[in-house]
Write a protein that holds these residues in place. Structure first.
Motif, mmCIF file in Angstrom:
data_model
loop_
_atom_site.group_PDB
_atom_site.id
_atom_site.type_symbol
_atom_site.label_atom_id
_atom_site.label_comp_id
_atom_site.label_asym_id
_atom_site.label_seq_id
_atom_site.Cartn_x
_atom_site.Cartn_y
_atom_site.Cartn_z
ATOM 1 N N VAL A 196 19.467 -25.642 -63.660
ATOM 2 C CA VAL A 196 20.451 -25.351 -62.620
ATOM 3 C C VAL A 196 21.483 -26.477 -62.635
ATOM 4 C CG1 VAL A 196 19.133 -26.459 -60.764
ATOM 5 C CG2 VAL A 196 20.807 -24.727 -60.201
ATOM 6 N N GLY A 197 22.748 -26.103 -62.582
ATOM 7 C CA GLY A 197 23.815 -27.091 -62.510
ATOM 8 C C GLY A 197 23.884 -27.685 -61.112
ATOM 9 N N LEU A 198 24.072 -28.984 -61.006
ATOM 10 C CA LEU A 198 24.131 -29.615 -59.686
ATOM 11 C C LEU A 198 25.269 -29.062 -58.825
ATOM 12 C CD1 LEU A 198 23.213 -33.306 -60.544
ATOM 13 C CD2 LEU A 198 21.803 -31.582 -59.421
ATOM 14 N N PRO A 199 26.444 -28.731 -59.382
ATOM 15 C CA PRO A 199 27.479 -28.131 -58.537
ATOM 16 C C PRO A 199 27.091 -26.744 -58.009
ATOM 17 C CG PRO A 199 28.452 -29.020 -60.535
ATOM 18 C CD PRO A 199 26.953 -29.057 -60.707
ATOM 19 N N ASP A 200 26.162 -26.060 -58.688
ATOM 20 C CA ASP A 200 25.713 -24.725 -58.277
ATOM 21 C C ASP A 200 24.514 -24.767 -57.343
ATOM 22 O OD1 ASP A 200 27.649 -23.565 -59.906
ATOM 23 O OD2 ASP A 200 26.308 -23.590 -61.642
ATOM 24 N N LEU A 201 23.958 -25.949 -57.126
ATOM 25 C CA LEU A 201 22.771 -26.094 -56.292
ATOM 26 C C LEU A 201 23.129 -25.855 -54.827
ATOM 27 C CD1 LEU A 201 19.783 -26.893 -56.637
ATOM 28 C CD2 LEU A 201 20.461 -29.242 -56.196
ATOM 29 N N THR A 202 22.369 -24.985 -54.161
ATOM 30 C CA THR A 202 22.642 -24.693 -52.750
ATOM 31 C C THR A 202 21.516 -25.149 -51.830
ATOM 32 O OG1 THR A 202 21.694 -22.467 -52.904
ATOM 33 C CG2 THR A 202 24.064 -22.693 -53.289
ATOM 34 N N GLU A 203 20.324 -25.387 -52.390
ATOM 35 C CA GLU A 203 19.192 -25.703 -51.517
ATOM 36 C C GLU A 203 18.096 -26.407 -52.312
ATOM 37 O OE1 GLU A 203 17.785 -22.739 -48.399
ATOM 38 O OE2 GLU A 203 16.285 -22.531 -49.979
ATOM 39 N N ILE A 204 17.456 -27.375 -51.659
ATOM 40 C CA ILE A 204 16.277 -28.043 -52.211
ATOM 41 C C ILE A 204 15.165 -27.912 -51.183
ATOM 42 C CG2 ILE A 204 15.250 -30.214 -52.970
ATOM 43 C CD1 ILE A 204 18.081 -31.134 -53.721
ATOM 44 N N ARG A 205 14.026 -27.415 -51.629
ATOM 45 C CA ARG A 205 12.840 -27.308 -50.779
ATOM 46 C C ARG A 205 11.680 -28.018 -51.461
ATOM 47 N NH1 ARG A 205 12.878 -23.756 -46.577
ATOM 48 N NH2 ARG A 205 14.781 -22.554 -46.380
ATOM 49 N N LEU A 206 10.740 -28.466 -50.650
ATOM 50 C CA LEU A 206 9.499 -29.048 -51.150
ATOM 51 C C LEU A 206 8.380 -28.111 -50.728
ATOM 52 C CD1 LEU A 206 8.089 -31.373 -52.603
ATOM 53 C CD2 LEU A 206 7.937 -32.540 -50.401
#
Length: 105
Positions: A14-24
Motif C-alpha cells: 500500500v502506498g503511504l499517500p493512499d493509506l486511509t487507516e491503521i488498526r491494530l
C-alpha cells in the motif's frame, strides 16, 4: 513511498499517500497491523514480522499520527477502547486520514 509485506500466505503493498487507516488487531494472542488503502483493500502485517519495526518510521510521517498513542497501543494486550469483533479478537483504531470517511448528506 509504500509499505509492502510478503508472507507465506498473505502479502501485498500500500502506498503511504493512499493509506486511509491503521488498526491494530489482536486475535488469539497474535497482533497484526491492518493498513487500509483508499481503494478499501487492506494489508495485514504481523507485529512480529521481520522488518516490522521499520513501520514506525513510515507511520511517523503520516499527518496527525500520535506516535505516543501508537507505542501505548503496542504496550497493552487488550486496551479498554478496543472493539471486540469476535471471540478472542479485538480491533483498535490507531490512525485515520482526515477527510477519508464517508460523507453523508
Amino acid at each position: 513511498a509504500q509499505v509492502a509485506y510478503m508472507g507465506p500466505r498473505i502479502g501485498g503493498f500500500v502506498g503511504l499517500p493512499d493509506l486511509t487507516e491503521i488498526r491494530l488487531l489482536s486475535y488469539r494472542g497474535r497482533r497484526v497491523w491492518k493498513l487500509r488503502a483508499a481503494t478499501g483493500e487492506a494489508l495485514h502485517i504481523p507485529v512480529e514480522a521481520d522488518g516490522a519495526d521499520a513501520l514506525f518510521d513510515a507511520f511517523s510521517g503520516l499527518p496527525g499520527m500520535d506516535m505516543a498513542a501508537l507505542v501505548a497501543a503496542l504496550g497493552t494486550e487488550a486496551p479498554s477502547d478496543s472493539k471486540v469483533i469476535a471471540l478472542n479478537t479485538a480491533d483498535r483504531l490507531i490512525w485515520s486520514r482526515k477527510g477519508s470517511g464517508i460523507v453523508s448528506r
